[in-house]
Write a protein that holds these residues in place. Structure first.
Motif, PDB file in Angstrom:
ATOM      1  N   ILE A 197       0.985  -1.196  -0.315  1.00  0.00           N
ATOM      2  CA  ILE A 197       0.709   0.020   0.065  1.00  0.00           C
ATOM      3  C   ILE A 197       1.619   1.701  -0.144  1.00  0.00           C
ATOM      4  O   ILE A 197       0.090   2.498  -0.309  1.00  0.00           O
ATOM      5  CB  ILE A 197      -0.960   0.464   1.329  1.00  0.00           C
ATOM      6  N   TYR A 198       2.017   1.028   0.821  1.00  0.00           N
ATOM      7  CA  TYR A 198       3.068   2.261   0.053  1.00  0.00           C
ATOM      8  C   TYR A 198       3.307   2.490  -0.721  1.00  0.00           C
ATOM      9  O   TYR A 198       4.309   2.286  -1.697  1.00  0.00           O
ATOM     10  CB  TYR A 198       4.082   2.385   1.579  1.00  0.00           C
ATOM     11  N   VAL A 199       3.124   3.257  -1.551  1.00  0.00           N
ATOM     12  CA  VAL A 199       3.827   4.207  -3.325  1.00  0.00           C
ATOM     13  C   VAL A 199       4.293   5.500  -3.121  1.00  0.00           C
ATOM     14  O   VAL A 199       3.949   6.259  -1.814  1.00  0.00           O
ATOM     15  CB  VAL A 199       2.521   4.014  -4.352  1.00  0.00           C
ATOM     16  N   VAL A 200       5.725   5.326  -3.545  1.00  0.00           N
ATOM     17  CA  VAL A 200       6.160   6.670  -3.410  1.00  0.00           C
ATOM     18  C   VAL A 200       6.261   7.806  -4.991  1.00  0.00           C
ATOM     19  O   VAL A 200       6.540   6.703  -5.728  1.00  0.00           O
ATOM     20  CB  VAL A 200       7.148   6.615  -3.196  1.00  0.00           C
ATOM     21  N   PHE A 201       5.784   8.705  -5.678  1.00  0.00           N
ATOM     22  CA  PHE A 201       5.924   9.359  -6.779  1.00  0.00           C
ATOM     23  C   PHE A 201       7.278   9.640  -6.874  1.00  0.00           C
ATOM     24  O   PHE A 201       7.465  10.505  -6.191  1.00  0.00           O
ATOM     25  CB  PHE A 201       5.231   9.380  -7.306  1.00  0.00           C
TER      26      PHE A 201
END
Lengths: 149, 140
Positions: A132-136
């Motif tokens: 669930i943890y996304v970094v653009f």
């Protein structure tokens, strides 16, 4: 007691040379600093144009818990120096997510010009894998550049 | 016994004159090979799969990103859509959230819109301290 030469010829006892005895210590300090901070590249960068954002922040997670997904301008997805078909992305993310104890951060390094449908597809794959943890991934944008736009 | 008493002239110490040179060599090697990690970006937490939450239309601000980079903003309970540049969303969000603190940003990006525009809108929202952001893809 009268001063010799009226105090005019008194020489300073301070040396006019830079002390060099600590040179080796400084060299060792720098050496140890760079040894500790060195990270040998594990994967090569893909050629992408980085999007820019003012709110860019550092990912506060150790390098082992960060996974990089590259999305090139033509929509190709690269993970660990390998071209991955879109439908296989979740199979690669899922084991890393479990391994990291549900802490994995995914750094999504997508080209600024890639159509959003590719980015959306990757997000769906990530969700399917449970992560669930996304970094653009972005480059820090300076305010000056924004004013010009 | 002359042979036994003869002392070797070779020093039994490790030569230390070149120590500094070795240290410098290593220093330069690590200076050159150091890569400072560039792990930064805009963080977001995706909803878990099959996690769907009903939200009253009143609390949604629909933000539509078009392929040309224009951004349409419409309140959930209204029909009026206003158009802005991506970086203006920061001000729009501040104005809207001051009227409704429970507001959620529903960002809907056109499939052909460049990733850049979505990042610009997300940036503007994060600069305006928006916390509840939902990312969706619009219909082509």
């Amino acid at each position: 007691m009268p001063l010799k030469g009226g105090g005019l010829e008194r020489k300073s006892k301070a040396s006019d040379q830079i002390p060099s005895s600590s040179l080796a210590d400084i060299a060792f300090l720098l050496l140890i600093f760079f040894m500790v901070t060195t990270v040998f590249r594990t994967e090569a960068d893909r050629p992408i144009e980085w999007p820019e954002a003012e709110a860019t922040q550092q990912i506060d997670e150790t390098r082992d818990n960060i996974m990089y997904i590259w999305v090139e301008r033509n929509g190709d997805v690269w993970i660990n120096d390998r071209l991955v078909p879109m439908e296989n992305v979740s199979e690669l993310v899922a084991p890393r997510w479990v391994e990291s104890g549900r802490r994995l951060r995914i750094s999504l390094r997508a080209d600024a010009e890639v159509p959003y449908r590719f980015v959306d597809a990757v997000q769906r794959e990530i969700q399917q894998a449970g992560a669930i943890y996304v970094v653009f991934a972005t480059d820090l944008e300076r305010r000056m550049m924004r004013e010009r736009r | 016994m002359a042979i036994l008493n003869k002392k070797s002239k070779i020093s039994d110490e490790i030569p230390s004159a070149s120590m500094a040179d070795i240290a410098f060599l290593l220093l330069i090697f690590f200076l050159v090979t150091t890569v400072f990690p560039k792990d930064r970006g805009l963080p977001i937490v995706l909803p878990e799969e099959q996690e769907e939450v009903e939200i009253s239309q009143r609390n949604i601000l629909h933000i539509t990103i078009n392929p040309d980079g224009s951004v349409g903003v419409r309140r959930g309970d209204s029909q009026n859509e206003s158009f802005h540049r991506p970086h203006q969303i920061q001000q729009v969000w501040r104005t809207e959230v001051s009227q409704n603190p429970n507001l959620i940003a529903g960002v809907r990006t056109h499939p052909e819109a460049a990733h850049r525009y979505m990042v610009q809108v997300l940036d503007a929202l994060q600069m305006a301290n928006a916390e509840r952001i939902s990312l969706q893809m619009g219909e082509g």
